[in-house]
Design a protein around this motif. Structure first.
Motif: not given
Length: 55
Positions: A1-12
């Motif tokens: 999930m963390v990798e997906k959020a990173q790929a989608e630019g959600l982790l600031n």
């Protein structure tokens, strides 16, 4: 999930390795008697604050 959020630019711009480290510390604190140091707690709180800030 963390990798997906990173790929989608959600982790600031918070790095995936940092988040995974925070999760490791959390899991050790919850599931063992491993204490969390003040420095670790400060790093995690600052990182999460950066993570949830709305750009």
């Amino acid at each position: 999930m963390v990798e997906k959020a990173q790929a989608e630019g959600l982790l600031n711009n918070v790095s995936t390795p940092n988040i995974m480290g925070w999760l490791r510390i959390r899991n050790e604190a919850v599931h063992t008697n491993q204490p969390v140091t003040r420095a670790q707690a400060t790093e995690i709180v600052r990182g999460i604050t950066q993570l949830v800030q709305i750009p």
